[in-house]
Design a protein around this motif. Structure first.
Motif, PDB file in Angstrom:
ATOM      1  N   ASN A 135       0.810  -1.224   0.000  1.00  0.00           N
ATOM      2  CA  ASN A 135       0.000   0.000   0.000  1.00  0.00           C
ATOM      3  C   ASN A 135       0.841   1.271   0.000  1.00  0.00           C
ATOM      4  N   THR A 136       2.092   1.193   0.490  1.00  0.00           N
ATOM      5  CA  THR A 136       3.037   2.307   0.354  1.00  0.00           C
ATOM      6  C   THR A 136       4.406   1.726   0.026  1.00  0.00           C
ATOM      7  N   LEU A 137       5.262   2.534  -0.596  1.00  0.00           N
ATOM      8  CA  LEU A 137       6.600   2.052  -0.932  1.00  0.00           C
ATOM      9  C   LEU A 137       7.427   1.789   0.326  1.00  0.00           C
TER      10      LEU A 137
ATOM     11  N   HIS B 266       8.123   0.993  -8.389  1.00  0.00           N
ATOM     12  CA  HIS B 266       9.282   1.127  -7.509  1.00  0.00           C
ATOM     13  C   HIS B 266      10.282   2.112  -8.115  1.00  0.00           C
ATOM     14  N   ASP B 267      10.659   3.110  -7.317  1.00  0.00           N
ATOM     15  CA  ASP B 267      11.460   4.212  -7.848  1.00  0.00           C
ATOM     16  C   ASP B 267      12.902   4.143  -7.358  1.00  0.00           C
ATOM     17  N   VAL B 268      13.677   5.157  -7.739  1.00  0.00           N
ATOM     18  CA  VAL B 268      15.106   5.163  -7.424  1.00  0.00           C
ATOM     19  C   VAL B 268      15.347   5.245  -5.916  1.00  0.00           C
TER      20      VAL B 268
ATOM     21  N   ASP C 254      12.962  -2.775 -16.986  1.00  0.00           N
ATOM     22  CA  ASP C 254      12.105  -1.596 -17.137  1.00  0.00           C
ATOM     23  C   ASP C 254      12.211  -1.082 -18.562  1.00  0.00           C
ATOM     24  N   ASP C 255      11.085  -1.033 -19.262  1.00  0.00           N
ATOM     25  CA  ASP C 255      11.094  -0.516 -20.632  1.00  0.00           C
ATOM     26  C   ASP C 255      10.606   0.927 -20.693  1.00  0.00           C
ATOM     27  N   ASN C 256      10.683   1.610 -19.557  1.00  0.00           N
ATOM     28  CA  ASN C 256      10.323   3.025 -19.479  1.00  0.00           C
ATOM     29  C   ASN C 256      11.562   3.800 -19.041  1.00  0.00           C
ATOM     30  N   PRO C 257      12.273   4.459 -19.962  1.00  0.00           N
ATOM     31  CA  PRO C 257      13.538   5.121 -19.608  1.00  0.00           C
ATOM     32  C   PRO C 257      13.377   6.115 -18.461  1.00  0.00           C
ATOM     33  N   ARG C 258      14.082   5.869 -17.355  1.00  0.00           N
ATOM     34  CA  ARG C 258      14.050   6.740 -16.181  1.00  0.00           C
ATOM     35  C   ARG C 258      15.261   6.406 -15.320  1.00  0.00           C
ATOM     36  N   PHE C 259      15.497   7.209 -14.299  1.00  0.00           N
ATOM     37  CA  PHE C 259      16.659   6.998 -13.447  1.00  0.00           C
ATOM     38  C   PHE C 259      16.467   5.777 -12.548  1.00  0.00           C
ATOM     39  N   HIS C 260      17.550   5.018 -12.397  1.00  0.00           N
ATOM     40  CA  HIS C 260      17.578   3.860 -11.502  1.00  0.00           C
ATOM     41  C   HIS C 260      18.882   3.881 -10.716  1.00  0.00           C
ATOM     42  N   ASN C 261      18.847   3.262  -9.538  1.00  0.00           N
ATOM     43  CA  ASN C 261      20.067   3.011  -8.777  1.00  0.00           C
ATOM     44  C   ASN C 261      20.221   1.499  -8.661  1.00  0.00           C
ATOM     45  N   VAL C 262      20.661   0.885  -9.757  1.00  0.00           N
ATOM     46  CA  VAL C 262      20.806  -0.567  -9.827  1.00  0.00           C
ATOM     47  C   VAL C 262      22.157  -0.901 -10.449  1.00  0.00           C
ATOM     48  N   ASP C 263      22.533  -2.168 -10.344  1.00  0.00           N
ATOM     49  CA  ASP C 263      23.789  -2.616 -10.957  1.00  0.00           C
ATOM     50  C   ASP C 263      23.610  -2.930 -12.439  1.00  0.00           C
TER      51      ASP C 263
END
Length: 347
Positions: A66-68, A96-98, A115-124
């Motif tokens: 219900n919340t991140l 789920h966001d950065v 993710d097929d929606n280009p946006r910022f991520h903090n992933v490897d």
């Protein structure tokens, strides 16, 4: 690789659809084949398919999303309940966001986003298997330290869509209709009815999932059109259903790549405005045709354009061949190889 645990944080629901979970299941099959244990973490939303995941012998941890913040705490707890040399978390979600990724990253040895929606991520590792994703300027200018797997070589399709590849376009005129498993706006009924009414020498095989809420409308079509209309609910082998159809009509999504892999030419309708750019790209490269946005009014112009597509066998053949060349069915293998090689490089 029994020293590796791979967790999938992915959801399905009436609104989200089933595609995110289905492509993660495809990747999980290859990981399991390599001896990797997989665990799913999935929200118990309306229209979820947690039971389907369980039925495949995969452990699933339901969470309340219900919340991140709550989502993070519950996901973290699942990760921390297991011990392994390497814990890999794969996220397949538009929600789920950065900031969420930054928090959860401390609890995983390798963090991956599909993710097929280009946006910022903090992933490897970032996986965007959309058509021509490798050409997107955003990926060339940002997240330069993130390893990226981009474009159609990393499309996740099950092996049966290669095994059942169509060899003959000269079949009975059966149209495969699919607007997503849940199809909560019931475009399946609206467009099936419209084309059966206006195109007399045609049959339709519609597909929905067991999360579809309008089966009575499909029974109505069956009663009205008899042998011209068939429908399947969560067929065990979608590839076999597609093999027996000559042409397709429906929405984009995971099924786009399945249609291309098997060689089923498709006319597309956008069910969301963010699908329009990729559908125009698909049409420009003769991987399908774009009829416009899906609407409850089902404009007659869309039906007429679909009729023209039916008559154009040369274009159908070209689309089918282009699709089979583009999608080779090895996306799961390439991604699994990359994950394993990345972990081995950390030894």
């Amino acid at each position: 690789m029994n020293e590796v645990l791979v967790f999938f944080r992915v959801d399905a629901s009436l609104k989200i659809g089933l595609g995110h979970v289905m492509r993660c299941l495809t990747l999980s099959e290859e990981l399991q084949r390599r001896g990797v244990k997989v665990i799913f973490i999935s929200a118990a939303l309306e229209g979820n398919i947690i039971q389907l995941i369980n039925d495949r012998g995969i452990e699933v941890h339901p969470v309340v999303s219900n919340t991140l913040k709550v989502d993070y705490e519950q996901t973290k707890n699942v990760l921390n309940n297991y011990t392994s040399k390497y814990k890999v978390l794969i996220i397949d979600s538009y929600i789920h966001d950065v900031e969420w990724e930054t928090l959860i990253k401390r609890h995983a040895d390798l963090l991956i986003s599909i993710d097929d929606n280009p946006r910022f991520h903090n992933v490897d590792i970032l996986i965007d298997n959309n058509y021509k994703a490798e050409m997107i300027t955003f990926y060339k200018e940002y997240m330069l330290e993130t390893k990226k797997l981009l474009g159609s070589p990393y499309v996740l399709v099950r092996s049966e869509f290669i095994d059942y590849r169509k060899k003959d376009i000269e079949q009975d005129l059966v149209v495969h209709i699919f607007f997503g498993g849940a199809d909560y706006k019931n475009y399946t009924y609206l467009y099936s009815d419209k084309i059966l009414r206006y195109i007399k020498k045609i049959k339709v095989h519609a597909v929905v999932s067991n999360t579809f809420s309008y089966e009575e409308t499909l029974r109505k079509l069956k009663s009205q059109y008899g042998s011209r209309f068939e429908y399947s609910i969560s067929p065990k082998n979608m590839a076999k259903v597609m093999e027996n159809c000559r042409i397709a009509l429906g929405a984009p999504g995971t099924t786009t790549w399945e249609r291309l892999a098997i060689g089923l030419p498709c006319a597309y309708l956008a069910t969301n405005s963010n699908q329009i750019p990729i559908l125009r790209e698909i049409q420009n490269n003769k991987l399908g045709i774009y009829l416009g946005e899906a609407t409850k009014e089902t404009p007659l112009e869309q039906v007429q354009n679909f009729m023209q597509f039916i008559k154009n066998k040369d274009l159908q053949i070209e689309i089918a061949e282009n699709g089979k060349k583009l999608i080779d069915g090895k996306g799961s293998k390439r991604i699994t190889d990359f994950i394993i090689n990345t972990l081995q490089g950390r030894k």
